[in-house]
Every structure is written in C-alpha cells, then in structure tokens.
Design a protein around this motif. Structure first.
Motif, PDB file in Angstrom:
ATOM      1  N   LEU A 112       0.819  -1.053  -0.007  1.00 56.78           N
ATOM      2  CA  LEU A 112      -0.061  -0.093   0.024  1.00 56.78           C
ATOM      3  C   LEU A 112       0.885   1.313  -0.066  1.00 56.78           C
ATOM      4  CD1 LEU A 112      -2.758  -1.095   2.669  1.00 56.78           C
ATOM      5  CD2 LEU A 112      -3.037  -1.055   0.040  1.00 56.78           C
ATOM      6  N   GLY A 113       0.662   1.958  -1.103  1.00 56.12           N
ATOM      7  CA  GLY A 113       1.739   3.156  -1.128  1.00 56.12           C
ATOM      8  C   GLY A 113       1.053   4.503  -0.555  1.00 56.12           C
ATOM      9  N   GLU A 114       1.370   5.547  -1.178  1.00 53.71           N
ATOM     10  CA  GLU A 114       1.058   6.836  -0.652  1.00 53.71           C
ATOM     11  C   GLU A 114      -0.659   6.813  -0.266  1.00 53.71           C
ATOM     12  OE1 GLU A 114       3.030  10.277  -1.978  1.00 53.71           O
ATOM     13  OE2 GLU A 114       4.731   8.929  -1.070  1.00 53.71           O
ATOM     14  N   ASP A 115      -1.253   7.372   0.361  1.00 49.94           N
ATOM     15  CA  ASP A 115      -2.768   7.249   0.488  1.00 49.94           C
ATOM     16  C   ASP A 115      -3.113   5.999   0.634  1.00 49.94           C
ATOM     17  OD1 ASP A 115      -2.265  10.252  -1.591  1.00 49.94           O
ATOM     18  OD2 ASP A 115      -2.618  10.203   0.703  1.00 49.94           O
ATOM     19  N   ASN A 116      -2.430   5.115   1.050  1.00 52.51           N
ATOM     20  CA  ASN A 116      -2.769   3.517   1.098  1.00 52.51           C
ATOM     21  C   ASN A 116      -3.391   3.018  -0.449  1.00 52.51           C
ATOM     22  OD1 ASN A 116      -2.490   3.094   3.604  1.00 52.51           O
ATOM     23  ND2 ASN A 116      -4.136   4.189   4.401  1.00 52.51           N
TER      24      ASN A 116
END
Lengths: 204, 235
Positions: free
Chosen positions: A112-116
């Motif tokens: 999960l990256g930025e802002d999920n």
C-alpha cells in the motif's frame, strides 16, 4: 529440466478496493519428490509491503534476507518505511547487478503506497519490472494462473470478495501444475489490518 | 604552543584533542567571502558576495551558487576549487541514489553523504581536508531545509546562518532579524541587508549571488536583473 522448475512454486497478487491480496502455494519439492508442505514464499518487508518470491527456493530465501537487510538500513537512515515503488526499483537494481549470474527468482511485490493506494508489480529474474493494475502472477503455475485470474478478476473488489477470488484462482491453477500445490497461503492487507489464512486444497 | 608539533600529519590528534589540520581548514573558511542562508516558512534563500579579483574578470563565468539536484542548491565559503570537487561528488551521489530507488534523494540524505565524504578526507592518508564550509538549501517532503557542512564533516541544520569573513556580525544581524514565520521574500530582503552590512564597497546586482527555492521545489539562481529588483525594494 529448467532451474526454475526445480522446486516448484506459484505466487499471485491482486488489487482490490483500497486493499491487496498476495498468495502462494506451500509445496517445496526437489523435482518430483515433495519435501515440505509448509514452505513460506511470501515475506513481509514492513506492515504495508510484502514480497512473494517464486523460483529456486534457496535464491528466494537469500534474496529475501538481502532485501530485509537493505530495508532495515534504509529505515534507520531515513527514519521512514520504503514506499512500494521505491522497493520495486531497489529489487530491480539488485537483480540486475547479477545480470550474468542471476538469482533464479521471480519476485511479486505488493504494497500500500501513498494514501494507501494498492501497488503490485512483478519482474523477471534480471529485474525487468512489470507494473499492473489488476493482478500479477509468477511461478511454475503461472500460465494457469494467468487464465484463472483473467477470468475471475473484477476491479474494485471488497476485501472478502478479493480473498475468495484469489483463493479460487490459486487453488484451481495449482491443481493443473504438478510441481506446486499442497495448500495455499493468502495474505489480505487493508490500511487497518492484515489477515493471514491457510487454504486446504488438493493435497497432492 | 605544543599543538604545532602535531600539525604535520592531519590524521594525528594533538594533546589538546584537536585535529590541527581541521582547525586550519576552518581558518581558511573564515577568511573566505561571506555567504549566508535563511530558511523561511515557504522556502530557503542562500546568498554570497561575489568579489572578483579584477574588473577584467568576466563575472558571468563565475557561479558560486550551484545546483546539486533540481530541488537542492549549495553555496560555500572558502576555497573555490575544493567546492567544485564536492559539488561533483554530491551530484554523483544524488544520481546514484536515484538510479537505485528511482526517487529523488531527500535533503538530509544528501547532506549526510556529502559530510561523509568530507570526513573521509580527515581520516585518510595523503590527503588534506576540504577548505570549504557548505550551506545546502533544499525543499523536499519534509519542507524547506538549510544545512551547514564543515571541513570536519559535521553538519548542522540551521534556521539562518552565515559563514566566512563577516560571520559574527552577520550572525548577530540575522539573530535580530529572524522570525519563525518569515516569508521567502522577506528572507531575501534580510539576506541582502545582511550581506550589505559587511560589504566593503558598493553592493550591486553583479557582485552578489542569490539562490532560492520555493514550495515549487525548483532551485534557481537569480539573474542579475532579478537581484536588481530585490535590491531596489530594499533601498
């Protein structure tokens, strides 16, 4: 006999709605003989980043140890976790370093990256990245996995439905491959929790 | 005094616990042209005097403020040639980081690695420390940042700092003028005024250099005409 088919493996990752799932089979074999039925192929890098390594089992384990080492140093130096995209670039660089004597592994990276935002990618044994928005597969069962995922996948699935889909895709694909199987291991990751489940399929 | 007997090898401690060569390097920095930096709420400004040895020198060929990455710039006080070498090494390190992670290097990491290079030259055989102190200004995910790196390899984060000839007067001036919520344009004015304080002669758009970085994360060196506009606002 190909070196990639020595141990047998199946790994798949799928993107859902604000979540992702990564799954693998549990067989470790030495060609036709089954040695273990609880072999771990999916490893945690940090709470929101996982890597599945198919191919030669020894390389999978060594590569995982090297990656954890690199990530721990990164965490200490930069005082933050690695983003999935950054980690994928690191894996790609590490694999290409061994261009003329490679690790016989195909990684599947899911996080999960930025802002999920869910992120998945796979690469070949020398680091050619392949990003996907829906699913990625690797291992001896990859051809069956491609077919199963393509037909079963829908975008924006909720976690429960995603779990069902990835489990069915995995189990039906490994049934068509003699070198992978003996159950399945599924990890479902959402921004708030991680669910691990062991699947019982055809134990052969 | 006893220390001078230990000044032949930079890698030998003197009895007072100092590395004499580093002290000498700091002296070299202290006699260099004044440079300063100010961290504002929405950006960073760095500036330096650009006194040339003769009016015949083509001032457009001299660039004391350099870009290390699109969002990080640097200025120095001390020996110009040493600065060029450090800029080259830092740029290479920034690009190596990008090649590995496909992510632009955070300011703190670049500062750390540059400082590590400077430290190496205080603990190796056959080399001398760099005769420069750097002021590195950048803007990344952690906001605007300003770091000073010394010849010893130690680095500090500053809200505002000065180096070189006029350091004590400049720092006193900055201490009085600095406010936490300063905007970048105010900071540029303050920087110009601080340079003016210690400048021998008449300050103009051609004998100072100013570099700024705003929240757009693009480091740029101001052109003489842009400096002229700021100078006029200050007067």
């Amino acid at each position: 006999m190909s070196i990639f088919e020595y141990n047998g493996s199946a790994v798949v990752a799928m993107v859902g709605k604000n979540c992702f799932a990564i799954a693998s089979d549990r067989r470790l074999g030495v060609q036709l003989q089954t040695i273990a039925t609880d072999f771990q192929r999916v490893f945690k890098i940090h709470d929101k980043l996982y890597i599945g390594l198919s191919g030669l089992a020894t390389d999978a384990q060594t590569l995982y140890q090297r990656l954890v080492f690199r990530h721990k140093l990164y965490q200490l130096r930069e005082e933050r976790d690695m983003k999935p995209q950054t980690f994928a670039s690191l894996v790609s660089a590490l694999l290409y370093e061994k261009r003329f004597g490679p690790y016989f592994c195909q990684p599947v990276i899911a996080g999960l990256g930025e802002d999920n935002e869910p992120f998945i990618c796979t690469m070949d044994c020398i680091g050619a990245k392949e990003l996907a928005k829906d699913f990625v597969v690797s291992g001896t069962a990859s051809e069956s996995l491609y077919g199963a995922c393509e037909s079963m996948y829908k975008p924006n699935m909720e976690p429960e439905e995603l779990f069902e889909t990835i489990s069915q895709a995995l189990l039906s694909s490994v049934d068509r491959d003699c070198l992978s199987g003996w159950g399945g291991y599924v990890l479902l990751v959402t921004p708030t929790e991680v669910q691990e489940r062991v699947l019982k399929g055809r134990m052969d | 005094m006893g220390d001078s007997q230990y000044s032949f090898s930079l890698t030998t401690f003197s009895p007072s616990g100092k590395l004499v060569q580093i002290e000498h390097a700091l002296t070299a920095v202290g006699s260099g042209q004044t440079s300063l930096g100010i961290k504002a709420a929405n950006g960073v400004v760095i500036a330096t005097e650009k006194k040339l040895p003769s009016i015949l020198v083509d001032e457009t060929s001299v660039q004391k403020i350099q870009t290390l990455t699109p969002n990080i710039g640097v200025v120095y006080s001390g020996m110009g040639p040493d600065f060029r070498v450090l800029v080259r090494k830092s740029r290479k390190q920034a690009q190596q980081y990008y090649r590995l992670y496909k992510e632009t290097i955070p300011v703190t990491q670049l500062v750390r690695e540059t400082a590590a290079v400077m430290q190496e030259f205080t603990q190796s055989g056959g080399v001398r420390p760099f005769g420069v102190s750097l002021l590195i200004a950048g803007y990344d995910d952690n906001g605007p940042q300003l770091y000073q790196v010394d010849p010893s390899g130690s680095y500090f984060s500053w809200k505002a700092s000065a180096m070189g000839k006029n350091v004590s007067n400049a720092k006193t001036f900055l201490e009085k003028r600095y406010t936490e919520d300063m905007e970048l344009d105010d900071a540029i004015h303050t920087a110009i005024l601080t340079l003016k304080e210690g400048y021998e002669g008449q300050i103009s758009a051609n004998n100072i250099e100013i570099g700024i970085i705003r929240s757009d994360r693009e480091f740029k060196v101001l052109s003489p005409s842009e400096i002229k506009d700021f100078l006029e606002e200050v007067e």
